[in-house]
Design an enzyme around this catalytic site. Structure first.
Site, mmCIF file in Angstrom:
data_model
loop_
_atom_site.group_PDB
_atom_site.id
_atom_site.type_symbol
_atom_site.label_atom_id
_atom_site.label_comp_id
_atom_site.label_asym_id
_atom_site.label_seq_id
_atom_site.Cartn_x
_atom_site.Cartn_y
_atom_site.Cartn_z
ATOM 1 N N GLY A 16 -54.423 -29.696 30.567
ATOM 2 C CA GLY A 16 -53.335 -30.309 31.340
ATOM 3 C C GLY A 16 -51.974 -29.829 30.885
ATOM 4 C CB THR A 43 -61.109 -31.313 24.300
ATOM 5 O OG1 THR A 43 -60.346 -32.153 23.435
ATOM 6 C CG2 THR A 43 -62.564 -31.733 24.258
ATOM 7 C CB CYS A 44 -61.560 -27.715 28.146
ATOM 8 S SG CYS A 44 -62.411 -26.552 29.223
ATOM 9 C CE LYS A 52 -71.066 -28.264 28.725
ATOM 10 N NZ LYS A 52 -70.476 -29.525 29.134
ATOM 11 C CB ILE A 180 -70.980 -35.725 25.058
ATOM 12 C CG1 ILE A 180 -69.661 -35.381 25.762
ATOM 13 C CG2 ILE A 180 -71.100 -34.971 23.734
ATOM 14 C CD1 ILE A 180 -68.403 -35.636 24.947
ATOM 15 C CD GLU A 183 -72.977 -31.781 29.406
ATOM 16 O OE1 GLU A 183 -72.664 -31.640 30.591
ATOM 17 O OE2 GLU A 183 -72.156 -31.608 28.483
ATOM 18 N NE ARG A 200 -73.535 -49.400 25.278
ATOM 19 C CZ ARG A 200 -72.291 -49.780 25.009
ATOM 20 N NH1 ARG A 200 -72.028 -50.501 23.938
ATOM 21 N NH2 ARG A 200 -71.300 -49.439 25.810
ATOM 22 N NE ARG A 206 -73.119 -47.982 31.733
ATOM 23 C CZ ARG A 206 -71.844 -48.223 31.986
ATOM 24 N NH1 ARG A 206 -71.475 -48.668 33.171
ATOM 25 N NH2 ARG A 206 -70.922 -48.045 31.055
ATOM 26 C CB ALA A 342 -72.085 -30.023 37.135
#
Ligand code: NDP
Length: 453
Positions: A16, A43-44, A52, A180, A183, A200, A206, A342
């Site tokens: 961003g 982070t990305c 990742k 996360i 994956e 949990r 979810r 995705a």
């Protein structure tokens, strides 16, 4: 008129912040400074999407090599060289980081490799003590992993550390059921690690379409991942070189690695924001209006620190809209609707629009479902099934949602998102001639609803 050192000072060099800085400087003619305390790219690029996805690719090879044998190739996977992969990965991240830096420099942005805090609505201070005045400030500091306060939590790692492991573990426990966690459960399993996942809730992922989640979870179980739903960690204990996890359902098991992927928190602490009157939410998220403006008019915020929709392309759009509005004289509000995403589990899950559960609440809906064994893996003797699902409003005939589980689902959903975003009806899908033989052709050949809800 006050002369500021900068027109814009951006705190945070992630997706961003970098986009906002570049557009403000290159297209808005603004004098822009940007401070990043860690590595450029955020982070990305450094500890998220990019490494990742490369790990996903690495972890898919054993299955592909198996398939190659079924296709007649005399090949065998002789083991995975984690050191070699990590070294190549680090080189790739360096390349990307350098590219980010040169993009900013070419746009005329001044980079400060330091932590910055906000002193007043028009002043920022670097860790060195150096201060700059600025007309506008953009907070783009992203988020960080959240680990719940369970005894022994310090024995666990998060997604920040996973890319730097000295060696791959033999047995791993992944805690959480979101993007996360799911994956990385697949990545570790694919790389040959015995993988267990504790979640949990009743079903992983979810918030996604229930049927699609079930499809992914079943495939993960079939691939050998031990998923325990309705289970959480009570405490972690050292057990020699291993970590013993005591779970709420009475399970006690030892692992060589415990990865917590239990959500992320906005990075807003210690920036000096609250003292200035910038409103923060319960989890520390910076509260902004539709224009990404905080309660202090000269201070804006974009990306994960605002906890709206925490995805890289969304942060980029928010940053771009901010720069267009403030520096290009083009008022732009990014609307957080019609956002496809995705999950890079194995199989992938691509989702756009409403889930069946959401559509049911809105009105009568036709549900079209196809589940089939795709040609490529069927030939190799695998039982993998692809799931394709469309939700269609009975009243308007518009396609309200699409959910794809299978290889390439991320690529497919990107294109379906265009049609759904344009308001395509089921008849528009039906009119589209299939591309054969593909998996995606199923999306335009679904003739009869499986059920009407
Ligand atoms: P998510 O919010 O997706 O998942 C967090 C998981 O942790 C949920 O299963 C949640 O359970 C569980 N959890 C939360 N708190 C606790 C707790 N105290 N104890 C036990 N379990 C807990 O977060 P992620 O960290 O997976 O990802 C963060 C964000 O990053 C995502 O929201 C997504 O936007 C983005 N992302 C996107 C990716 C992509 O586009 N492919 C990939 C990776 C991340 P419950 O469901 O019960 O709340």
């Amino acid at each position: 008129m006050t002369q500021f050192d900068y027109d814009l000072f951006v705190i945070g060099g992630g997706s961003g912040g970098v986009r906002a800085a570049r557009i403000a400087a290159a297209e808005g003619g603004a004098r822009v400074g940007l401070a990043e305390e860690s590595r450029m790219g955020g982070t990305c690029v450094i500890r998220g999407c990019v490494p990742k996805k490369l790990m996903v690719y690495a972890s898919e090879f054993p299955g592909q090599i198996e398939d190659a044998r079924a296709y007649g190739w005399d090949v065998q996977a002789r083991g995975f060289d984690w050191d070699r992969f990590r070294t190549t990965l680090e080189a790739e991240l360096m390349r990307l980081e350098t590219a980010y830096r040169s993009t900013l420099k070419n746009a005329g942005v001044t980079i400060h490799d330091a932590r910055a805090t906000v002193l007043d609505p028009h002043t920022v201070q670097l860790a060195s003590g150096q201060r700059f005045t600025t007309k506008h400030i953009l907070i783009a500091t992203g988020g960080r992993p959240f680990v719940p306060d369970v005894p022994g939590a310090d024995l666990a790692i998060t997604s920040n550390e996973i890319f730097h492991l000295p060696a791959l573990p033999k047995r791993a426990l992944v805690v959480g059921g979101g993007y996360i966690a799911s994956e990385f459960a697949c990545i570790l399993n694919g790389l040959g690690v015995e993988t267990t996942q504790y979640y949990r809730g009743a079903q992983i992922l979810r918030g996604f379409d229930d049927e699609a989640c079930g499809h992914v979870a079943n495939a993960m179980l079939a691939a050998g991942i031990e998923i325990h739903c309705g289970t959480d960690v009570l405490r972690l204990e050292r057990a020699g070189a291993a970590i013993r996890a005591v779970a709420t359902d009475g399970l006690e098991a030892s692992f060589d690695l415990v990865l917590y992927a239990t959500g992320r928190m906005p990075n807003s602490a210690g920036l000096g924001l609250e003292a200035l009157g910038v409103a923060l939410g319960q989890n520390g998220e910076v509260k902004v209006n539709d224009w990404s403006q905080t309660a202090v008019p000269s201070i804006y915020a974009v990306g994960d620190v605002t906890d709206r929709v925490n995805l890289t392309p969304v942060a980029i759009r928010e940053g771009h809209a901010f720069a267009d509005t403030v520096f290009r004289g083009v008022p732009t509000r990014f609307e957080h609707v019609n956002i496809a995403s995705a999950v890079f589990t194995q199989p992938e899950l691509g989702a756009m629009g409403l889930t069946e559960e959401e559509a049911r609440a809105l009105g009568p809906t036709e549900v079209y479902v196809a589940s089939f064994r795709p040609m490529k893996t069927l030939f190799a003797g695998r039982q993998d099934r692809v799931l394709m699902k469309l939700l269609v409003s009975v009243e308007s005939r518009r396609v309200l949602g699409c959910h794809v589980v299978g290889a390439g689902a991320g690529e497919m959903i990107q294109l379906v998102a265009i049609a759904i975003g344009m308001g395509a009806t089921k008849e528009d899908f039906d009119r589209t001639v299939a591309v054969h033989p593909t998996m995606a052709e199923e999306l335009v050949t679904l003739r009869k609803p499986t059920r009407v809800i």
